[in-house]
Write a protein that holds these residues in place. Structure first.
Motif, PDB file in Angstrom:
ATOM      1  N   UNK A  64       2.830  19.040  -2.835  1.00 47.82           N
ATOM      2  CA  UNK A  64       1.900  17.951  -3.094  1.00 47.82           C
ATOM      3  C   UNK A  64       2.415  16.647  -2.486  1.00 47.82           C
ATOM      4  N   UNK A  65       3.722  16.435  -2.559  1.00 52.70           N
ATOM      5  CA  UNK A  65       4.307  15.221  -1.990  1.00 52.70           C
ATOM      6  C   UNK A  65       4.114  15.188  -0.473  1.00 52.70           C
ATOM      7  N   UNK A  66       4.246  16.354   0.174  1.00 47.24           N
ATOM      8  CA  UNK A  66       4.035  16.422   1.609  1.00 47.24           C
ATOM      9  C   UNK A  66       2.571  16.195   1.963  1.00 47.24           C
ATOM     10  N   UNK A  67       1.672  16.624   1.067  1.00 48.40           N
ATOM     11  CA  UNK A  67       0.245  16.504   1.336  1.00 48.40           C
ATOM     12  C   UNK A  67      -0.228  15.055   1.305  1.00 48.40           C
ATOM     13  N   UNK A  68       0.301  14.261   0.365  1.00 46.18           N
ATOM     14  CA  UNK A  68      -0.183  12.880   0.232  1.00 46.18           C
ATOM     15  C   UNK A  68       0.786  11.833   0.777  1.00 46.18           C
ATOM     16  N   UNK A  69       1.856  12.312   1.462  1.00 43.28           N
ATOM     17  CA  UNK A  69       2.861  11.424   2.068  1.00 43.28           C
ATOM     18  C   UNK A  69       3.655  10.622   1.049  1.00 43.28           C
ATOM     19  N   UNK A  70       3.378  10.777  -0.218  1.00 48.89           N
ATOM     20  CA  UNK A  70       4.148  10.071  -1.230  1.00 48.89           C
ATOM     21  C   UNK A  70       4.010   8.557  -1.168  1.00 48.89           C
ATOM     22  N   UNK A  71       2.871   8.029  -0.683  1.00 50.13           N
ATOM     23  CA  UNK A  71       2.742   6.587  -0.495  1.00 50.13           C
ATOM     24  C   UNK A  71       2.765   5.819  -1.814  1.00 50.13           C
ATOM     25  N   UNK A  72       2.004   6.275  -2.793  1.00 51.74           N
ATOM     26  CA  UNK A  72       1.925   5.524  -4.048  1.00 51.74           C
ATOM     27  C   UNK A  72       3.265   5.444  -4.772  1.00 51.74           C
ATOM     28  N   UNK A  73       4.002   6.566  -4.927  1.00 46.52           N
ATOM     29  CA  UNK A  73       5.320   6.470  -5.569  1.00 46.52           C
ATOM     30  C   UNK A  73       6.270   5.535  -4.813  1.00 46.52           C
ATOM     31  N   UNK A  74       6.195   5.532  -3.482  1.00 42.60           N
ATOM     32  CA  UNK A  74       7.043   4.639  -2.713  1.00 42.60           C
ATOM     33  C   UNK A  74       6.695   3.177  -2.992  1.00 42.60           C
ATOM     34  N   UNK A  75       5.410   2.873  -2.955  1.00 38.27           N
ATOM     35  CA  UNK A  75       4.953   1.497  -3.135  1.00 38.27           C
ATOM     36  C   UNK A  75       5.265   0.993  -4.535  1.00 38.27           C
ATOM     37  N   UNK A  76       5.142   1.888  -5.516  1.00 41.50           N
ATOM     38  CA  UNK A  76       5.359   1.491  -6.910  1.00 41.50           C
ATOM     39  C   UNK A  76       6.814   1.138  -7.188  1.00 41.50           C
ATOM     40  N   UNK A  77       7.729   1.626  -6.345  1.00 43.68           N
ATOM     41  CA  UNK A  77       9.146   1.359  -6.562  1.00 43.68           C
ATOM     42  C   UNK A  77       9.549  -0.051  -6.126  1.00 43.68           C
ATOM     43  N   UNK A  78       8.667  -0.755  -5.398  1.00 46.16           N
ATOM     44  CA  UNK A  78       8.993  -2.055  -4.840  1.00 46.16           C
ATOM     45  C   UNK A  78       8.761  -3.176  -5.842  1.00 46.16           C
ATOM     46  N   UNK A  79       9.466  -4.280  -5.618  1.00 45.21           N
ATOM     47  CA  UNK A  79       9.232  -5.483  -6.436  1.00 45.21           C
ATOM     48  C   UNK A  79       7.896  -6.097  -6.045  1.00 45.21           C
ATOM     49  N   UNK A  80       7.397  -7.026  -6.860  1.00 41.78           N
ATOM     50  CA  UNK A  80       6.110  -7.664  -6.571  1.00 41.78           C
ATOM     51  C   UNK A  80       6.146  -8.375  -5.219  1.00 41.78           C
ATOM     52  N   UNK A  81       7.255  -9.044  -4.915  1.00 47.74           N
ATOM     53  CA  UNK A  81       7.374  -9.756  -3.642  1.00 47.74           C
ATOM     54  C   UNK A  81       7.358  -8.786  -2.466  1.00 47.74           C
ATOM     55  N   UNK A  82       8.059  -7.664  -2.623  1.00 44.07           N
ATOM     56  CA  UNK A  82       8.089  -6.671  -1.558  1.00 44.07           C
ATOM     57  C   UNK A  82       6.729  -6.021  -1.374  1.00 44.07           C
ATOM     58  N   UNK A  83       6.025  -5.773  -2.465  1.00 47.24           N
ATOM     59  CA  UNK A  83       4.681  -5.198  -2.372  1.00 47.24           C
ATOM     60  C   UNK A  83       3.752  -6.126  -1.599  1.00 47.24           C
ATOM     61  N   UNK A  84       3.888  -7.423  -1.864  1.00 44.18           N
ATOM     62  CA  UNK A  84       3.052  -8.398  -1.164  1.00 44.18           C
ATOM     63  C   UNK A  84       3.387  -8.431   0.322  1.00 44.18           C
ATOM     64  N   UNK A  85       4.678  -8.401   0.632  1.00 43.54           N
ATOM     65  CA  UNK A  85       5.096  -8.415   2.033  1.00 43.54           C
ATOM     66  C   UNK A  85       4.612  -7.172   2.770  1.00 43.54           C
ATOM     67  N   UNK A  86       4.785  -6.008   2.137  1.00 39.60           N
ATOM     68  CA  UNK A  86       4.367  -4.754   2.760  1.00 39.60           C
ATOM     69  C   UNK A  86       2.858  -4.736   2.989  1.00 39.60           C
ATOM     70  N   UNK A  87       2.085  -5.266   2.041  1.00 42.73           N
ATOM     71  CA  UNK A  87       0.630  -5.303   2.193  1.00 42.73           C
ATOM     72  C   UNK A  87       0.230  -6.096   3.434  1.00 42.73           C
ATOM     73  N   UNK A  88       0.881  -7.253   3.652  1.00 40.68           N
ATOM     74  CA  UNK A  88       0.579  -8.082   4.818  1.00 40.68           C
ATOM     75  C   UNK A  88       0.983  -7.373   6.108  1.00 40.68           C
ATOM     76  N   UNK A  89       2.219  -6.822   6.140  1.00 43.60           N
ATOM     77  CA  UNK A  89       2.703  -6.162   7.346  1.00 43.60           C
ATOM     78  C   UNK A  89       1.920  -4.899   7.655  1.00 43.60           C
ATOM     79  N   UNK A  90       1.483  -4.207   6.618  1.00 46.17           N
ATOM     80  CA  UNK A  90       0.696  -2.993   6.819  1.00 46.17           C
ATOM     81  C   UNK A  90      -0.620  -3.324   7.512  1.00 46.17           C
TER      82      UNK A  90
END
Length: 366
Positions: A246-272
């Motif tokens: 299942x992890x291979x099927x969905x690339x594990x994006x949500x669990x990865x993103x959830x591990x980040x701090x609020x500041x990092x989530x904001x930065x990743x959203x902009x860079x993405x």
């Protein structure tokens, strides 16, 4: 089968005689029944079908090459080289073999082992795990990796890679020996802790990876994550195969993103958003390439032959894009596997399993 003259008395050479004539090699024809396999023989597995083919050949054509033996106890001889010929002779009903008898060779003689390893490696008859064990025994006998490589006609890197396979867990070594796990992939798996090696093997057998390259990237990502967790005093453990699929099927994006701090989530959203915008523009390149790919060669020649640099320059530009696309695809594959590893594993905190974490760190730095 032609044989050279001999007497039965020659089959009863004793160890003391051999010691007296240390270093000598004598040619003899000896009874197959007086020949014993060397317990230190580096090869462990013999292909039964190939043995039968060799037996049929020896029965028809005779023995084409002498075996090599050393003097054993009580009138016997121990094989140095030629165990396949000896086994095939028994299948074919051949009672005597020509042999070069090496006198004065003691048990555990490193040069004897070196000859056995070199012969088997040259014939490509050894499994990767047999090679690994044989190379390691030669290194333990105080031959350098470079010396082992020279004796066996391999590169030092090849010998080192094979020895690295001994870091594999027993179940994984068995899979390599039986051909269930490709040897190149096994080298990457060998960099993991034993428990994770076994979990990885389960996923490979299930067919969870699209290709061997994906599996290699996944194993590399696992090794990176193990090291990262170990530096934090924790142990990384792969999830079960079902969860991994299942992890291979969905690339594990949500669990990865959830591990980040609020500041990092904001930065990743902009860079993405920026990166996706650039990737979307690649469709324009795809349209141009598709047009070129479907054009009639004569028309394409008329259009570009007179352009600056001619057709060769335009082709070079496409080749450069192709090279970049291959590299970008590899980066995306590695990223996909890294995401799957992060999502498909669990972290054991040091306070819950300090000893296990230390063991994992020791394995990864062995």
């Amino acid at each position: 089968m032609s044989t050279s003259p001999t007497t039965e008395g020659q089959a009863t050479t004793t160890a003391p005689e051999a010691t007296k004539d240390a270093g000598k090699i004598v040619a003899r024809t000896i009874p197959v029944s007086a020949i014993l396999p060397d317990p230190d023989q580096p090869r462990e597995h013999f292909d039964e079908e190939k043995l039968n083919e060799l037996a049929a050949s020896m029965k028809k054509l005779g023995q084409l090459e002498s075996i090599a033996v050393r003097v054993g106890p009580k009138g016997t001889y121990l094989l140095i080289a030629g165990e396949r010929r000896w086994r095939a002779a028994q299948i074919a009903g051949i009672t005597k073999l020509r042999a070069n008898v090496h006198l004065g060779v003691a048990d555990g003689d490193p040069m004897t082992l070196a000859k056995q390893v070199a012969e088997n490696v040259a014939r490509a008859d050894m499994t990767p795990m047999e090679e690994a064990k044989a190379f390691k025994r030669l290194v333990d006998a105080e031959y350098s990796v470079e010396e082992v490589a020279e004796m066996c006609g391999k590169s030092a890197a090849y010998v080192g890679w094979r020895i690295d396979l001994l870091k594999l867990a027993p179940a994984v070594q068995d899979a390599v020996a039986k051909g269930h796990l490709p040897v190149n992939l096994a080298w990457y798996v060998a960099q993991l802790a034993h428990d994770n090696q076994v979990r990885f093997l389960s996923r490979w057998v299930r067919g969870d990876f699209p290709a061997a390259r994906d599996a290699e990237a996944f194993a590399q990502a696992c090794a990176t994550e193990e090291k990262r967790q170990a530096e934090q005093g924790a142990m990384f453990v792969l999830a079960d195969a079902e969860e991994a699929a299942q992890a291979l099927a969905d690339d594990g994006q949500e669990p990865l993103f959830a591990q980040l701090s609020d500041d990092e989530q904001e930065r990743i959203t902009v860079e993405r958003k920026k990166l996706l915008g650039k990737i979307d523009r690649m469709s324009e390149i795809g349209t141009v390439l598709s047009e070129i790919a479907t054009m009639e060669p004569g028309e394409l020649a008329l259009l570009l032959a007179g352009a600056p640099g001619g057709l060769a320059a335009q082709r070079q530009r496409i080749t450069h894009l192709q090279s970049l696309a291959v590299k970008a695809n590899k980066s995306l594959r590695d990223a996909q596997m890294a995401a799957a590893v992060r999502a498909g594993g669990t972290q054991v905190a040091p306070e819950t399993s300090t000893e296990d974490a230390q063991d994992s760190t020791a394995i990864n730095h062995a």
